[in-house]
Design a protein around this motif. Structure first.
Motif, short mmCIF file in Angstrom:
data_model
loop_
_atom_site.label_atom_id
_atom_site.label_comp_id
_atom_site.label_asym_id
_atom_site.label_seq_id
_atom_site.Cartn_x
_atom_site.Cartn_y
_atom_site.Cartn_z
N GLY A 1 44.18 26.94 43.20
CA GLY A 1 44.07 28.00 41.84
C GLY A 1 45.03 28.18 40.85
N TYR A 2 46.16 29.38 40.51
CA TYR A 2 47.07 29.36 39.71
C TYR A 2 48.25 28.38 39.82
CZ TYR A 2 50.61 32.02 37.42
OH TYR A 2 51.66 32.72 35.79
N LEU B 1 35.07 33.05 41.88
CA LEU B 1 34.44 31.53 41.37
C LEU B 1 34.47 31.39 41.98
CD1 LEU B 1 38.24 32.43 38.78
CD2 LEU B 1 35.64 32.10 37.98
N GLY C 1 42.62 34.27 42.28
CA GLY C 1 42.06 33.97 41.46
C GLY C 1 40.87 33.02 41.63
N GLY C 2 40.42 33.85 43.14
CA GLY C 2 39.66 32.30 43.44
C GLY C 2 38.00 33.35 43.81
N GLY D 1 46.18 29.34 34.53
CA GLY D 1 46.29 29.25 35.70
C GLY D 1 45.93 28.99 36.54
N TYR D 2 44.18 29.45 37.40
CA TYR D 2 43.39 28.74 37.66
C TYR D 2 42.52 27.17 37.60
CZ TYR D 2 39.13 29.34 41.06
OH TYR D 2 38.29 29.44 42.16
N GLY E 1 38.87 39.12 42.62
CA GLY E 1 39.64 37.66 42.37
C GLY E 1 40.99 37.77 42.16
N CYS E 2 41.50 38.06 43.68
CA CYS E 2 43.07 38.54 43.63
C CYS E 2 43.91 37.26 43.33
CB CYS E 2 43.95 39.61 44.39
SG CYS E 2 43.94 38.44 45.69
N GLY F 1 44.07 29.49 45.96
CA GLY F 1 43.15 29.74 45.25
C GLY F 1 42.22 30.07 45.37
#
Lengths: 455, 455
Positions: free
Chosen positions: A282-283, A34, A30-31, B282-283, A27-28, A19
């Motif tokens: 993350g996920y 973020l 998810g991070g 998810g995240y 943000g592949c 993450g």
């Protein structure tokens, strides 16, 4: 023949969770944005190659690095947990390392970064197939020692940044403290670039293993990056990591060797659980030192222009042990035949020549305890401990999760998906049988090591 | 003048969590291929426009839809929780809806999908500014009734798919059961496309509000999509949703009106918590009906070719109530001046004319209870309930989280970041003061509604 061999650059991040990493603005994982630190260089790396969503590692720094170096799950080599200075640790010399394999094929080999597979003479990187090394023998935690209250170097040795060359001895360079911790990834990458330049000029194929020290705690960025993001040291360190990866890519491009170089970027394990350096998967749920997906899945990307299709993304299962036979094949090296190799050759999959991985699953250990099995879409937990130090619960009736339908591992489907359990049990059986045939090396085994006679 | 007004298409998904949605193979919100259903059309939509990572909704279907339709947080309108058939519910006619505003500017208006803001004469969509509507007055849950054990339509009325036209009465079309639940999103999109075709041909600006019913439980896909993904009904429904969005985009392109149409895609709340239809944020942590980020953050994207830059991604805070004044400005409509409007005009931000949102935070309610405040990077919880039905704990000393450094909301930094608390407290104070000045409408208030005299 050897001058046609591709170069290999393997950057291994430390405690970089799934993450944490951004696909830059996309943000592949998810991070990225973020987490307060866009990562445009790492994003571009993946966009130009393949990104794996289901790349699996072992539970900690040491076992993952051991599996990477040997192609064998860490339970076999005895290097299945982090061991501090002063205690026996590392890979026995009986193990054949990836560097030894590639060196045998004519590669120039270098290790710049964190080793953690042995800190005594005979077990340093320059003893194990690397022509040159610079970095730390153990882990970044030790950079906290010298400034700590009542730290006593008589009781616990001073940590050092070290270096060594093949045929010579490893020696201390400078004390590993907060300042050198901040600077080490810059030094690692400078040496990596110099190593690439030298061998590109000589037309010699090279293997640069670059286990950088970020984001392991203390996640302290280089002075040039302090305050860069405005979101604290973790984000600054992530921004620095992105820059360091960019420096390596820039050098490959500048030297005109990008198309003859496989560039791999991965992390050794899931995110940190300790505060204030806590990371995020993350996920996925949880952190390293657990059997949750947040521990198993780590970032992985591969760039090889003209060989690996750009923009590839896959949820196929790959294991860190697979890197050993895959790179051996790239170099045309023979695998050792006298031992169990857990890794499988994934080259055709990684280069897009086949859609599926050559692996359907694996068994997962924490230290010397088998905790879980992953197979296709499912995971079975035999011991349940969703967060570190919750206290492991030995399950009389294992949990089964469908990772597509239930990514947070919350709903046990061992009854609904009962047919999956026999496949899982068979994997456990087969692995335990192979451990009977090839007995595991005990942790801390001294050299010379002689494997037991097999029946 | 009005023929220069852009068309507006607003697709609102139901219970589509942040983690459910893929950026196709890039997995932008972390989902997609990981959920077993790549979403190439929705991915392309966002790649061609703007994607928000910090778009915030209310805690449930009804309050989000009420805020969207009125620009007012649901605590003000009394429409702050889902209410079943047979009980008083919905927006009073004193509220001014987005459809009424746009209709007043000459827009053709249609509502195809799930309303949930009133199920009696005078409160249906065709009574509230929409020229035409088709869909369900309440929620998808009711499609489970007719097949249920001992269901008694004498005790609880049969649910229907309904339709109505402005000036006429809403009437039943067919029973809302499992079969019609599977088919309704296809019907919704067919009617949307026909509505767009008709108005494009007439050169009349239109507002199509398309609150589709997926992924709300029971997440049952259209027969054409059953078994499509091989990962079950949730993934099939997600694949269908992607196809439906694609049908709308294809129609815009085919009609040659894409550049004169703002296309918005969002979700009404976080993922479902009930099994077996459980979704994922998810995240982020948790599900809807909580004050965790998994509840607050929902997918949002905007496409307006030539107006909104392609490939935009932002972590700036936007609230669902902002859609009302933003679209009012697009249409040149005046906002009602006699009431509190919580939404702020975000047009310049959404079109990339300014980098920052016009909002720094908001207060967050579950039903009529203020639970949390978000401001800049931080969130303060006054009542703590990380999972639905954990049991809310009123905190004597509120928790404060830094959402960049601690996205899972695990580490209270109310001491380290003490300076943030006064800003949070001020937001609470200001909102409560505005509720004193503009007293909230009680839930279930009948029409005609007369607002109390203000001091």
């Amino acid at each position: 023949m050897t001058d046609a061999l591709p170069n290999i650059v393997l950057i291994l991040a430390d405690n970089l969770g799934w993450g944490e990493l951004g696909w830059g603005e996309l943000g592949c994982y998810g991070g990225g944005v973020l987490r307060g630190a866009p990562t445009p260089r790492i994003d571009a790396l993946a966009a130009e190659g393949l990104r794996l969503l289901n790349f699996n590692v072992e539970s900690d720094c040491v076992p993952t690095r051991a599996a990477l170096m040997t192609g064998r799950q860490a339970i076999r080599t005895g290097a299945f947990q982090s061991v501090p200075a002063g205690l026996p640790q590392g890979l026995t010399r009986w193990e054949v390392t990836l560097a030894e394999l590639l060196s045998g094929r004519g590669y120039a080999t270098a290790h710049y970064g964190k080793w953690h597979l042995g800190d005594c003479e005979g077990r340093f990187p320059n003893d194990r197939g690397f022509d040159d090394w610079y970095g730390i023998p153990r882990t970044s935690t030790e950079s906290l020692f010298t400034a700590a209250h009542k730290y006593d170097p008589e009781a616990v040795p001073l940590p050092y940044v070290m270096e060594g060359r093949r045929g010579g001895k490893t020696h201390n360079v400078k004390i590993f403290d907060e300042d050198s911790r901040r600077r080490i990834d810059g030094e690692i990458v400078d040496r990596t670039v110099a190593f690439m330049e030298k061998n590109a000029a000589a037309g010699k194929p090279f293997f640069a293993y670059v286990p950088i020290t970020q984001l392991h705690f203390p996640s302290l960025a280089h002075p040039d990056f302090m305050g860069r993001t405005g979101h604290g040291e973790m984000a600054d360190s992530l921004a620095e990591m992105d820059h360091r990866v960019g420096q390596v890519i820039d050098a490959l491009d500048r030297l005109g060797i990008a198309e003859n170089t496989i560039l791999l970027f991965a992390s050794d394990n899931g995110p940190e659980f300790r505060r204030p350096w806590r990371g995020t998967a993350g996920y996925w749920r949880s952190t390293y030192h657990t059997a949750m997906e947040g521990s198993l899945r780590a970032p992985f990307m591969l760039r090889w222009p003209g060989k690996a299709p750009a923009g590839g993304v896959s949820n196929e299962i790959v294991h860190v042990a697979d890197i050993f036979p895959t790179l051996a094949r790239v170099a045309g090296a023979e695998l050792p035949a006298d031992r169990a190799i857990d890794g499988v050759d994934q080259l055709d999959f990684l280069l897009g020549r086949q859609p599926r991985s050559n692996r359907e699953g694996f068994v997962y250990y924490i230290k010397n305890e088998m905790r879980a099995v992953k197979w296709r879409d499912w995971k079975m937990h035999m011991i349940w401990e969703p967060e570190v130090n919750d206290g492991p619960v030995k399950l009389e009736s294992p949990y089964l999760f469908n990772l597509i339908q239930d990514p947070k591992e919350e709903t046990n489907v061992a009854v609904e998906h009962a047919w999956v359990m026999p496949a899982m049990r068979r994997m456990v059986h087969d692995f335990l049988q192979s451990l009977k045939k090839h007995p595991a090396i005990p942790p801390g085994a001294p050299d010379p090591y002689e494997p037991p006679v097999r029946k």
